[in-house]
Write an enzyme that holds these catalytic residues in place. Structure first.
Site, PDB file in Angstrom:
ATOM      1  NE  ARG A  86      -0.742  42.799  10.995  1.00 40.84           N
ATOM      2  CZ  ARG A  86      -0.872  41.671  10.315  1.00 40.84           C
ATOM      3  NH1 ARG A  86      -1.583  41.638   9.217  1.00 40.84           N
ATOM      4  NH2 ARG A  86      -0.272  40.565  10.723  1.00 40.84           N
ATOM      5  CB  SER A  87      -6.246  40.101  13.437  1.00 40.00           C
ATOM      6  OG  SER A  87      -5.371  39.885  12.356  1.00 40.00           O
TER       7      SER A  87
ATOM      8  NE  ARG B 242       8.829  22.996  16.477  1.00 39.32           N
ATOM      9  CZ  ARG B 242       8.824  23.518  15.255  1.00 39.32           C
ATOM     10  NH1 ARG B 242       9.959  23.630  14.584  1.00 39.32           N
ATOM     11  NH2 ARG B 242       7.703  23.920  14.712  1.00 39.32           N
TER      12      ARG B 242
ATOM     13  CB  CYS C 209       5.565  20.635   8.898  1.00 39.22           C
ATOM     14  SG  CYS C 209       6.699  21.814   8.126  1.00 39.22           S
TER      15      CYS C 209
ATOM     16  N   GLY D 155       4.071  25.850   4.293  1.00 34.37           N
ATOM     17  CA  GLY D 155       5.004  25.931   5.405  1.00 34.37           C
ATOM     18  C   GLY D 155       5.515  27.336   5.638  1.00 34.37           C
TER      19      GLY D 155
ATOM     20  CE  LYS E  99      13.032  25.226  12.674  1.00 33.15           C
ATOM     21  NZ  LYS E  99      11.994  26.024  11.983  1.00 33.15           N
TER      22      LYS E  99
ATOM     23  CG  HIS F 254       6.015  19.468   3.676  1.00 35.47           C
ATOM     24  ND1 HIS F 254       5.640  20.601   2.993  1.00 35.47           N
ATOM     25  CD2 HIS F 254       6.587  19.911   4.834  1.00 35.47           C
ATOM     26  CE1 HIS F 254       5.964  21.674   3.704  1.00 35.47           C
ATOM     27  NE2 HIS F 254       6.522  21.288   4.826  1.00 35.47           N
TER      28      HIS F 254
END
Lengths: 388, 388
Positions: free
Chosen positions: A88-89, A148, A183, A214, A267, A296
């Site tokens: 798309r980009s 992660r 984050c 976020g 998380k 945040h």
């Protein structure tokens, strides 16, 4: 080539505290054109023939654009850089370090000869392409949650556990994946780890005040548009979130897990255990989305393994890397999201003995950190610096 | 006589969730005229020659105006009613129950022959006039913090501790002061008391998300104006608060006390002890002001004296008076400030076993309640109903 103008929420000079990540694109991407702005930011990085070959996967997203800014600010060395995104980009142009790059479509061949790639294109893209890149000898710093918790994948906050990626060095290892934490985890642990190292944290309870960023640039645009709608007494349209965001707040939009905690909250629990290398700390979190653009905040209550005076806690935090203290009781001046916006540091205040725990065994703090910067792009670039 | 138009933030039909408390005044008071609105709300209360003589002190404030609305909604019986305010508002007119009243200046003589007065004119006015009114045989329901912790003054949430004011009845006692608790305390205890009664609460940690309304109508107008300024890229003006409120949040603006907790936080601690009649519960709070108009949210973590399953907690709360449950994990649907705005009930969700505490000894909940209604005017009128 056509200039794109970001929604005002993403502009540096507005009072959102959101600095521009304006760039050249062939055509506007997802951003609503507004009004002509100042000339482009001057971008300067450290192009150096001896530097690594770098790729950015997900260049058109909010974090992808922030990668460009952070690489520039930190004079990250590179010999070549590739700008990768979805089809798309692809074909659009992006300016970096005085040169114009054509965005290439991310494919299996994208990583041939690439030394370091920064990924922020969503979990499914990471799942597919990060192992391919790593197999080709590339070090992938992955901003998604895909790897992660995977065994053998370091999960790193450079100020906290750089030792977890000690082997991940150019010339020392032939590629691999390093995960960037969530984050909320990064922002909490930047402040809590120095306390944990000093006296041990037994239990941590966090309540978050999370920004729109976020959930991506479109969520920021939705908050801006809804706010305009409310002020104009127009109906509010909801595309990204299922409920009104303007002048409201809601439980984090991540999927709910079986224990009644949502994935964002889990998380924080699981990533902290991995980063600290212990399951012995009890953690619970309540993650709430508030109508703030890009930083945040978190209210954190700690039960300590041994007593710690609030003044000593303040002294420990004032020496901690990447931490700024705003804790002026006389003037009621403590960190706010706008203080933290566009800043590298995590800001800590309201440092006080918890009056609900005996003696000096408990501590309360309030932290604010830029979600796009330290919560994502900056932390990833710092990881990349450790690879050099 | 001139209609006044409130800032849009105070209007029912906007998406702020803020219902109008529009009234007739001789001249506009503090409110900025905007555009013509629908005809006045039809107000109906229960005028009855056998009812008590009532006075409202502080009629031109946000809570004062809400008194009118709540008295009407609840058909509060009255034979006469006096509208009292400072000399600044005296002479203006206010409509109630189909009649027009001229606002009188609050003086020592205001309470002659008055049976029940509702005070919301600030602590210093309460300190001066509430004892005078009580000495004249009037029952004062005081919304300020002036008498909350005073010995002999009941501090009452009618659903929680009506027994504290058992003697405060017309004909049984010759006047007296009853204090309305702080809004954050009321909203928390509406949800936590049923749990406390069932198994005992040993420790409570609260992090609040507090609306503009708690700082008054001018603070609501400031949030609205600042938000317009930010969206227009105009400089933000700060009159009520010392820092930007729009798209930001900050530690509660109440004065800081010696232990590093601000007064709002200490109110939650001290008022809970008085209302529950025990110092044995350990309490800590972090009070944060968020850019929301009129409903507070609170993230509450409980340590229980004995185990309680989350399903049992939900069952207890679903039977509790004045509580509505929004706790739909499958659809990620939980209470928001807009759900609670203009509602009588306190909304509870995210009811889950605290995973940071052993077994079923901990519980986490998220509550939202209308700050002006249950946090102030409604609770006061409910107290007045107990006097009848």
């Amino acid at each position: 080539m056509q200039l794109i103008y970001l929604p005002q929420s993403l502009d540096a000079r507005s009072s959102y505290g959101v600095r521009a990540f304006r760039s050249h694109f062939a055509r506007p991407v997802v951003f609503v054109p507004r009004r002509p702005r100042l000339p482009l930011l001057s971008v300067k990085a450290a192009k150096d023939p001896s530097g690594p070959k770098v790729a950015i996967a997900g260049i058109s997203g909010a974090v992808g654009q922030e990668f460009i800014r952070v690489l520039t600010e930190r004079n990250f060395p590179y010999s070549e850089i590739k700008m990768l995104a979805s089809s798309r980009s692809a074909g659009k142009e992006v300016e970096f370090d005085g040169e114009t790059y054509v965005i290439e479509e991310l494919t299996e061949d994208s990583f041939d000869g690439v030394d370091i790639s920064l990924f922020s294109a969503g979990g499914s893209i990471s799942k597919k392409f990060a192992p391919i890149a790593a197999a080709k000898g590339c070090f992938v710093v992955d901003n998604s949650s895909a790897f992660r918790m995977a065994d053998g994948v370091p999960l790193v906050i450079p100020e906290v556990n750089p030792e977890a990626m000690a082997d991940y060095k150019l010339g020392k290892k032939k590629g691999g994946i390093i995960a960037n934490p969530n984050c909320s985890t990064i922002i909490a642990l930047m402040a809590v780890t120095p306390i944990h190292r000093a006296v041990g944290v037994k239990r941590m309870i966090a309540s978050t005040y999370q920004a729109a960023s976020g959930a991506g640039a479109l969520a920021m645009a939705e908050l801006e548009q809804q706010t305009r709608d409310v002020l104009n007494n127009d109906p509010v349209t909801m595309n990204i979130f299922s409920w009104q965001y303007a002048f409201n707040l809601f439980s984090h939009n991540s999927p709910m897990t079986e224990n009644g905690y949502n994935e964002e909250e889990m998380k924080m629990v699981k990533e902290t255990a991995k980063i600290w290398g212990t399951d012995a700390v009890s953690i619970a979190a309540t993650c709430i989305r508030v109508p703030v653009m890009r930083a945040h905040a978190e209210s954190i209550n700690l039960t300590l393994c041994s007593e710690l005076d609030e003044q000593d806690a303040k002294a420990i935090l004032s020496k901690a890397p990447g931490i700024s203290i705003i804790d002026d009781r006389a003037n009621n001046r403590f960190p706010t999201p706008l203080d933290a916006s566009n800043k590298d540091d995590v800001f800590v205040g309201r440092i006080r003995q918890d009056i609900s725990q005996p003696g000096k065994s408990g501590l309360e703090i309030f932290v604010c950190g830029d979600q796009i910067k330290k919560g994502a792009a900056l932390n990833a670039v710092q990881i990349a610096e450790l690879i050099l």
